[in-house]
Structure formats: structure tokens, C-alpha cells
Scaffold this motif. Structure first.
Motif, mmCIF file in Angstrom:
data_model
loop_
_atom_site.group_PDB
_atom_site.id
_atom_site.type_symbol
_atom_site.label_atom_id
_atom_site.label_comp_id
_atom_site.label_asym_id
_atom_site.label_seq_id
_atom_site.Cartn_x
_atom_site.Cartn_y
_atom_site.Cartn_z
ATOM 1 N N GLU A 50 2.822 17.797 67.946
ATOM 2 C CA GLU A 50 4.265 17.970 68.112
ATOM 3 C C GLU A 50 4.822 18.809 66.970
ATOM 4 N N ASN A 51 6.043 19.228 67.118
ATOM 5 C CA ASN A 51 6.723 20.027 66.111
ATOM 6 C C ASN A 51 6.944 19.186 64.849
ATOM 7 N N LEU A 52 6.557 19.707 63.694
ATOM 8 C CA LEU A 52 6.720 18.989 62.431
ATOM 9 C C LEU A 52 8.180 18.568 62.225
ATOM 10 N N LYS A 53 9.100 19.468 62.575
ATOM 11 C CA LYS A 53 10.525 19.181 62.388
ATOM 12 C C LYS A 53 10.946 17.963 63.203
ATOM 13 N N SER A 54 10.449 17.824 64.412
ATOM 14 C CA SER A 54 10.823 16.666 65.232
ATOM 15 C C SER A 54 10.231 15.379 64.664
ATOM 16 N N ARG A 55 9.035 15.470 64.105
ATOM 17 C CA ARG A 55 8.378 14.278 63.547
ATOM 18 C C ARG A 55 9.072 13.837 62.260
ATOM 19 N N ASP A 56 9.401 14.774 61.353
ATOM 20 C CA ASP A 56 10.048 14.357 60.105
ATOM 21 C C ASP A 56 11.468 13.864 60.374
ATOM 22 N N LYS A 57 12.133 14.425 61.388
ATOM 23 C CA LYS A 57 13.482 13.961 61.736
ATOM 24 C C LYS A 57 13.435 12.524 62.260
ATOM 25 N N LYS A 58 12.473 12.246 63.116
ATOM 26 C CA LYS A 58 12.332 10.901 63.673
ATOM 27 C C LYS A 58 12.043 9.891 62.560
ATOM 28 N N LEU A 59 11.169 10.264 61.638
ATOM 29 C CA LEU A 59 10.836 9.398 60.513
ATOM 30 C C LEU A 59 12.061 9.177 59.625
ATOM 31 N N ALA A 60 12.740 10.242 59.278
ATOM 32 C CA ALA A 60 13.928 10.126 58.418
ATOM 33 C C ALA A 60 14.997 9.260 59.070
ATOM 34 N N ASN A 61 15.215 9.437 60.365
ATOM 35 C CA ASN A 61 16.222 8.629 61.064
ATOM 36 C C ASN A 61 15.862 7.143 61.032
ATOM 37 N N HIS A 62 14.595 6.838 61.198
ATOM 38 C CA HIS A 62 14.166 5.441 61.134
ATOM 39 C C HIS A 62 14.395 4.874 59.733
ATOM 40 N N LEU A 63 14.067 5.639 58.709
ATOM 41 C CA LEU A 63 14.237 5.158 57.342
ATOM 42 C C LEU A 63 15.719 4.999 56.991
ATOM 43 N N LYS A 64 16.555 5.886 57.488
ATOM 44 C CA LYS A 64 18.009 5.742 57.283
ATOM 45 C C LYS A 64 18.513 4.454 57.925
ATOM 46 N N TRP A 65 18.040 4.175 59.143
ATOM 47 C CA TRP A 65 18.432 2.948 59.831
ATOM 48 C C TRP A 65 18.013 1.729 59.020
ATOM 49 N N CYS A 66 16.769 1.748 58.503
ATOM 50 C CA CYS A 66 16.272 0.635 57.676
ATOM 51 C C CYS A 66 17.129 0.462 56.427
ATOM 52 N N CYS A 67 17.525 1.563 55.823
ATOM 53 C CA CYS A 67 18.385 1.503 54.637
ATOM 54 C C CYS A 67 19.728 0.858 54.967
ATOM 55 N N ARG A 68 20.327 1.286 56.068
ATOM 56 C CA ARG A 68 21.621 0.713 56.469
ATOM 57 C C ARG A 68 21.504 -0.794 56.697
ATOM 58 N N LYS A 69 20.444 -1.226 57.339
ATOM 59 C CA LYS A 69 20.246 -2.646 57.623
ATOM 60 C C LYS A 69 20.023 -3.465 56.361
ATOM 61 N N ASN A 70 19.572 -2.829 55.295
ATOM 62 C CA ASN A 70 19.290 -3.526 54.040
ATOM 63 C C ASN A 70 20.236 -3.118 52.917
ATOM 64 N N ASN A 71 21.279 -2.380 53.266
ATOM 65 C CA ASN A 71 22.341 -2.020 52.320
ATOM 66 C C ASN A 71 21.812 -1.339 51.046
ATOM 67 N N THR A 72 21.007 -0.307 51.239
ATOM 68 C CA THR A 72 20.500 0.472 50.109
ATOM 69 C C THR A 72 20.452 1.944 50.497
ATOM 70 N N THR A 73 20.415 2.804 49.502
ATOM 71 C CA THR A 73 20.227 4.241 49.738
ATOM 72 C C THR A 73 18.954 4.747 49.058
ATOM 73 N N ASN A 74 18.148 3.832 48.546
ATOM 74 C CA ASN A 74 16.898 4.187 47.868
ATOM 75 C C ASN A 74 15.723 4.079 48.830
ATOM 76 N N VAL A 75 14.896 5.118 48.867
ATOM 77 C CA VAL A 75 13.740 5.148 49.766
ATOM 78 C C VAL A 75 12.499 5.537 48.979
ATOM 79 N N ILE A 76 11.429 4.768 49.180
ATOM 80 C CA ILE A 76 10.124 5.086 48.591
ATOM 81 C C ILE A 76 9.213 5.523 49.731
#
Length: 138
Positions: A50-76
Motif C-alpha cells: 500500500e501507499n506509505l502515506k496512507s499507512r503512516d496516516k492510519k497509524l498517526a490517526n490511531h495514535l492521536k485517538w489513543c492520546c485523546r482517550k488518555n489525555n496526553t499529547t506525548n507519543v513514544i
């Protein structure tokens, strides 16, 4: 792509040894990060189709969602090639993680990447509450 996410009160890592010969040397000092989403990321061969851009976008969106659910803006961001039997080429995986890192930073998140191609000594302090541990196939 498989992603195992923990919300961590604190996360410590110390590089131990190279797991990939081409990996650059890195300092052996311990790094400590607090109040963060820790993402163990395993890229699979099908991700390369698949397109790298679509894969990194999907990953980033998931991590943003996880951050919102845990009230943080820090990602490792941590490459972890042990969540499935087959893995993508290391070059693809490294590019995926780097592009996700850029996308998250552009979105106002504070990101940390563990050294790619190294085994690390880890200390994880993770609370036991709902949405503090999530596994997903993307």
C-alpha cells in the motif's frame, strides 16, 4: 500493521545492543519519558503493498485517538517486530515510523522515537485502567 499501545506514567529505555547491523551507534544513556502513549509497532509485508502515506496516516490517526482517550499529547514510537510472524523490510518500517513521527509533530504532538535497530532495556510503569492498553490491526 499491528500496534500495541500502552498509556504509561513513565517509560525508561537504555540501548543495549544492535539488532540491525546498519543501525547507527547511539548513546547508552537512559532516557525517561513521562505521561505518554507508548506504541509498539509491527509493520507487515502487506503494508508495503500500500501507499506509505496512507499507512503512516492510519497509524498517526490511531495514535492521536489513543492520546485523546488518555489525555496526553506525548507519543513514544517503538519498532517492535514481534507482534506477527512476518515483518516488512526494515527500510519500509523505518520510513513508516519517521513519516508518522513527522505527521504527529505537525499535529502538535510531542514525539519520541526509540533507537531503530537496537535492543533496549525497558522499564514500563503503566496503570491498569480502561483504554490504558490497546491492541489493533491497522
Amino acid at each position: 500493521m499491528k500496534v500495541l499501545v500502552f498509556y504509561v506514567n513513565s517509560f525508561e529505555y537504555t540501548p543495549n545492543q544492535k539488532s540491525l547491523d546498519i543501525a547507527p551507534d547511539c548513546p547508552t544513556a537512559t532516557t525517561i519519558i513521562n505521561d505518554a502513549i507508548l506504541a509498539f509497532i509491527h509493520a507487515e509485508p502487506s503494508d508495503q503493498d500500500e501507499n506509505l502515506k496512507s499507512r503512516d496516516k492510519k497509524l498517526a490517526n490511531h495514535l492521536k485517538w489513543c492520546c485523546r482517550k488518555n489525555n496526553t499529547t506525548n507519543v513514544i514510537i517503538h519498532s517492535f517486530a514481534h507482534l506477527a510472524e512476518a515483518k516488512a523490510d526494515w527500510e519500509f518500517t523505518q520510513n513508516l515510523l519517521n513519516q508518522c513521527d513527522i505527521r504527529l509533530k505537525n499535529g502538535g504532538f510531542v514525539t519520541h522515537q526509540t533507537p531503530f535497530g537496537h535492543f533496549l532495556d525497558l522499564k514500563i510503569d503503566a496503570p491498569g485502567h480502561s483504554l490504558a492498553r490497546l491492541w489493533k490491526t491497522l
